[in-house]
Write an enzyme that holds these catalytic residues in place. Sequence first.
Site: not given
Length: 533
Positions: A229, A258, A277
């Site tokens: 994370r 993000e 990601h």
Amino acid sequence: MKVLVTDPIADAGLERLREAGYDVETAYDVEGAALLEAVSDANALVVRSGTEVTREVFEAAPELVIVGRAGIGVDNIDIDAATDHGVIVANAPEGNVRAAAEHTVAMTFAAARSIPQAHARLKTGEWAKGAFLGTEVNNKTLGIVGLGRVGQEVAKRLGALGMDLVAFDPYISEERAAQIGADLAELDEVLDRADFLTIHTPLTPETENMIGEEELAQLEGGYVINCARGGIIDEPALAAAVEDGVVAGAALDVFAEEPLPEDSPLLAVDDILVTPHLGASTGAAQENVATSIADQITAAFREEPVMNALNAPSMDESAFPRVKPYIGLAETAGKLAVQLFEGRVGEVTVTYAGDIADEDLDLVTASALKGVFEPLEWQVNAVNAPRIADERGIEVSETKRRQSEDFQSLITVEVGDGEESVSVCGTLFAGDDPRIVRVDGYRVDAIPGGHVIVTRNTDEPGVIGLIGSVMGEFDINIAGMYNARETIGGEALTVYNVDQEIPEDAREKLQADSRIIDVKYIALNGVTTREDA
């Protein structure tokens, strides 16, 4: 039964639902009024991150039984609204474990051997063979922060490649870590020993920016990998540490913001590798989460337990009203006990005394475990908490006795390591008014909710006045205070219900007084702290 799918999922999940005899309708572009119309007669809704499942959606779907998230995160689903409407919310947290672990291993090798940098220079026509001197992982030490499902899979893979393993995780037993081949240690020791540091912990107020300038300095010459994370690593500090040569390199798949902003300092450093990601972006992972959600929808339709339900208690309908008030009380007791305990949790004992001992209490025990593990796991719930305990090698026991010395019914949650322990006891007043009545043997009468401060101090005049003065100095209103002591002049414990979080400066000022032994701040029942805001 109609299953509405509003975000693309793997065909294997759709086929499994159709094979079960359900009417599967896909509508990938609906939103707003079109979504409300499409869901109006649906019995199940399957989404990923693209569909916002709001209270309005639940209000428009009177036949809805379950919302399935084909993945982990459920930020796009209003779980409170789902609960209000009696709708189960389930996710698929295990489907991408292997994919995330493999991406972590790939990022480790990419950082150690400068693979992206060498690739980029060769693509421009430069044969830069002498520019890159790699690092072998064999005989190096891998530091693992968080030894949960993904952390364990990474440990198995890199351990098999000749790496020594050392891990920081307060919620796993030494026996379980030993089975994986890892030494358990405090974070400082992990940082001192590690050549590579990999992060596998959720983002919580406790883990936010836990790897900062000081921690990176301890990792001198090492590498940092984060596929868990964003926000756990202080990104500007990491950029500076790699740029200055304090840290040899880093590889990140997740970020505090993000998509990663164009002005992020991470992008300006050649030895920091970044991917957008991609941890769960494999065909197998997407198939796994799709079939997992399909199976959970089938279970919900059949009124069977939904293994990854985030909001759905499961027990006999006639018994549930008698047990329901104790579910939240047990969770709160577990949350208090684990945050007051200083050691590594190896045992959790839940004891029931009095009338409550006659009930089926598996759900209540699971709720106590949920409270214990909530700082650790993403979306831990009463369904998966017992499995988390098993995975982490934590011994769980439940005991019942018909007699309760002081209360009609009493729940006690105790966490310990085999030598030291902390226990928290709760009961109900007037049928459904919960109270914490003992903390580690001290008799109190505290409301189990909101912002709570627990202090331990020597029992002497002026201490409570000091605490009150400090609270006033920092503009913290005390809503309730419950004091107890061992003996006159011995040790005392006080539980304060306050209207807001106590800041770190106030805690430090209290603990600077020699009469104050310990100060703990605990947020209960979904309270938002300043770190969350």
